[in-house]
Design a protein around this motif. Sequence first.
Motif, PDB file in Angstrom:
ATOM      1  N   UNK A  83      61.801 -25.587  -1.188  1.00  0.00           N
ATOM      2  CA  UNK A  83      62.197 -26.081  -2.507  1.00  0.00           C
ATOM      3  C   UNK A  83      62.139 -27.598  -2.561  1.00  0.00           C
ATOM      4  N   UNK A  84      62.623 -28.250  -1.502  1.00  0.00           N
ATOM      5  CA  UNK A  84      62.573 -29.708  -1.447  1.00  0.00           C
ATOM      6  C   UNK A  84      61.129 -30.205  -1.447  1.00  0.00           C
ATOM      7  N   UNK A  85      60.272 -29.549  -0.683  1.00  0.00           N
ATOM      8  CA  UNK A  85      58.862 -29.943  -0.631  1.00  0.00           C
ATOM      9  C   UNK A  85      58.196 -29.763  -1.987  1.00  0.00           C
ATOM     10  N   UNK A  86      58.508 -28.664  -2.652  1.00  0.00           N
ATOM     11  CA  UNK A  86      57.947 -28.396  -3.978  1.00  0.00           C
ATOM     12  C   UNK A  86      58.364 -29.485  -4.963  1.00  0.00           C
ATOM     13  N   UNK A  87      59.637 -29.853  -4.940  1.00  0.00           N
ATOM     14  CA  UNK A  87      60.146 -30.879  -5.850  1.00  0.00           C
ATOM     15  C   UNK A  87      59.485 -32.231  -5.590  1.00  0.00           C
ATOM     16  N   UNK A  88      59.353 -32.598  -4.310  1.00  0.00           N
ATOM     17  CA  UNK A  88      58.785 -33.896  -3.965  1.00  0.00           C
ATOM     18  C   UNK A  88      57.295 -33.971  -4.265  1.00  0.00           C
ATOM     19  N   UNK A  89      56.571 -32.917  -3.928  1.00  0.00           N
ATOM     20  CA  UNK A  89      55.123 -32.951  -4.115  1.00  0.00           C
ATOM     21  C   UNK A  89      54.712 -32.822  -5.580  1.00  0.00           C
ATOM     22  N   UNK A  90      55.506 -32.092  -6.360  1.00  0.00           N
ATOM     23  CA  UNK A  90      55.178 -31.920  -7.772  1.00  0.00           C
ATOM     24  C   UNK A  90      55.916 -32.920  -8.657  1.00  0.00           C
ATOM     25  N   UNK A  91      56.765 -33.755  -8.037  1.00  0.00           N
ATOM     26  CA  UNK A  91      57.569 -34.725  -8.797  1.00  0.00           C
ATOM     27  C   UNK A  91      58.331 -34.022  -9.926  1.00  0.00           C
ATOM     28  N   UNK A  92      58.868 -32.863  -9.597  1.00  0.00           N
ATOM     29  CA  UNK A  92      59.543 -32.032 -10.591  1.00  0.00           C
ATOM     30  C   UNK A  92      61.047 -32.279 -10.583  1.00  0.00           C
ATOM     31  N   UNK A  93      61.640 -32.313 -11.745  1.00  0.00           N
ATOM     32  CA  UNK A  93      63.096 -32.413 -11.852  1.00  0.00           C
ATOM     33  C   UNK A  93      63.698 -31.100 -11.348  1.00  0.00           C
ATOM     34  N   UNK A  94      64.811 -31.181 -10.595  1.00  0.00           N
ATOM     35  CA  UNK A  94      65.400 -29.931 -10.087  1.00  0.00           C
ATOM     36  C   UNK A  94      65.774 -28.944 -11.180  1.00  0.00           C
ATOM     37  N   UNK A  95      66.142 -29.456 -12.363  1.00  0.00           N
ATOM     38  CA  UNK A  95      66.468 -28.548 -13.463  1.00  0.00           C
ATOM     39  C   UNK A  95      65.269 -27.735 -13.905  1.00  0.00           C
ATOM     40  N   UNK A  96      64.086 -28.349 -13.847  1.00  0.00           N
ATOM     41  CA  UNK A  96      62.860 -27.636 -14.206  1.00  0.00           C
ATOM     42  C   UNK A  96      62.563 -26.538 -13.194  1.00  0.00           C
ATOM     43  N   UNK A  97      62.740 -26.855 -11.910  1.00  0.00           N
ATOM     44  CA  UNK A  97      62.521 -25.839 -10.880  1.00  0.00           C
ATOM     45  C   UNK A  97      63.511 -24.695 -11.021  1.00  0.00           C
ATOM     46  N   UNK A  98      64.751 -25.053 -11.329  1.00  0.00           N
ATOM     47  CA  UNK A  98      65.768 -24.008 -11.533  1.00  0.00           C
ATOM     48  C   UNK A  98      65.390 -23.103 -12.696  1.00  0.00           C
ATOM     49  N   UNK A  99      64.982 -23.703 -13.823  1.00  0.00           N
ATOM     50  CA  UNK A  99      64.620 -22.911 -15.002  1.00  0.00           C
ATOM     51  C   UNK A  99      63.415 -22.012 -14.722  1.00  0.00           C
ATOM     52  N   UNK A 100      62.530 -22.481 -13.839  1.00  0.00           N
ATOM     53  CA  UNK A 100      61.347 -21.686 -13.528  1.00  0.00           C
ATOM     54  C   UNK A 100      61.656 -20.401 -12.784  1.00  0.00           C
ATOM     55  N   UNK A 101      62.824 -20.325 -12.158  1.00  0.00           N
ATOM     56  CA  UNK A 101      63.208 -19.119 -11.415  1.00  0.00           C
ATOM     57  C   UNK A 101      64.106 -18.216 -12.249  1.00  0.00           C
ATOM     58  N   UNK A 102      64.722 -18.780 -13.289  1.00  0.00           N
ATOM     59  CA  UNK A 102      65.718 -18.036 -14.079  1.00  0.00           C
ATOM     60  C   UNK A 102      65.056 -17.303 -15.246  1.00  0.00           C
ATOM     61  N   UNK A 103      64.603 -16.090 -15.000  1.00  0.00           N
ATOM     62  CA  UNK A 103      64.028 -15.268 -16.061  1.00  0.00           C
ATOM     63  C   UNK A 103      65.128 -14.784 -17.012  1.00  0.00           C
TER      64      UNK A 103
END
Length: 267
Positions: free
Chosen positions: A210-230
Amino acid sequence: MFNTIGFIGTGTMGSAVARAAVKGAPEASILLSNRTPAKAEALAKDLGVQASDNETVARTCSLIFLGVKPQMMAGMLEAIAPVLAARSDRFVLASMAAGLDARRIQAMAGGKYPVICFMPNTPVAVGAGVVQYYGLDAAEEELDGFQALLAPAGLVDRIEPGQLNAASAVSGCGPAFCSLFIEALADGGVACGLPRAKALAYAAQMVEGTAKLMLEQHAHPGVLKDGVCSPGGTTIQGVRALEANGFRSAAMEAVIAAYDKTVAMGN
């Protein structure tokens, strides 16, 4: 930049930084000293460098890492102050003591020597750490040399002096907070029927990924969270449970408590 590098203190953090320094300056002469000589000797053998003593490090090294606990710093520097004062060449003191700023280090050492204050965390031992630093009376080339030396440690970032205590509370203390989180996730997995070893492996790899995904995609953690919350799915119910139990507030309070203690230690 630094041909002779010394470490006074080879505990958990001192050892981790020494491992990075050996990689960052393979041609340099590196000396290790510790109040328990056997600990320095064991690490020196492991790293292929030389065990020494505080006085020799203070007398000969161009970069001197101060890896003792904050409450021990004054006594240690008082003991080597005459050796430092007798030197005619230039050297830099690098302190990793939480709460002690560069001017305090200069005062304890008894001279206006160049000082670099920095805060590493334990993952520097595996090249995945964070090191924040700033300098006082240190030349730009010395600061650049310090950054290059510790580059194998992971992210090395120069910051403003007033930010170091906050940085320490986030990334310096953070491995303990993150470890608690990983352990708690694994406990949940065990409660649901997973074997302990598998639950720990899954949780740890998930955090790393998750940390690698956030750093490499420069994604806000809230966006990553929303992407998992169907909608109507399982994850949002877990997030709801975390929010109901004050997860984010507890994490914020942990950082603030660590920061307040760091500031108090400096006073």
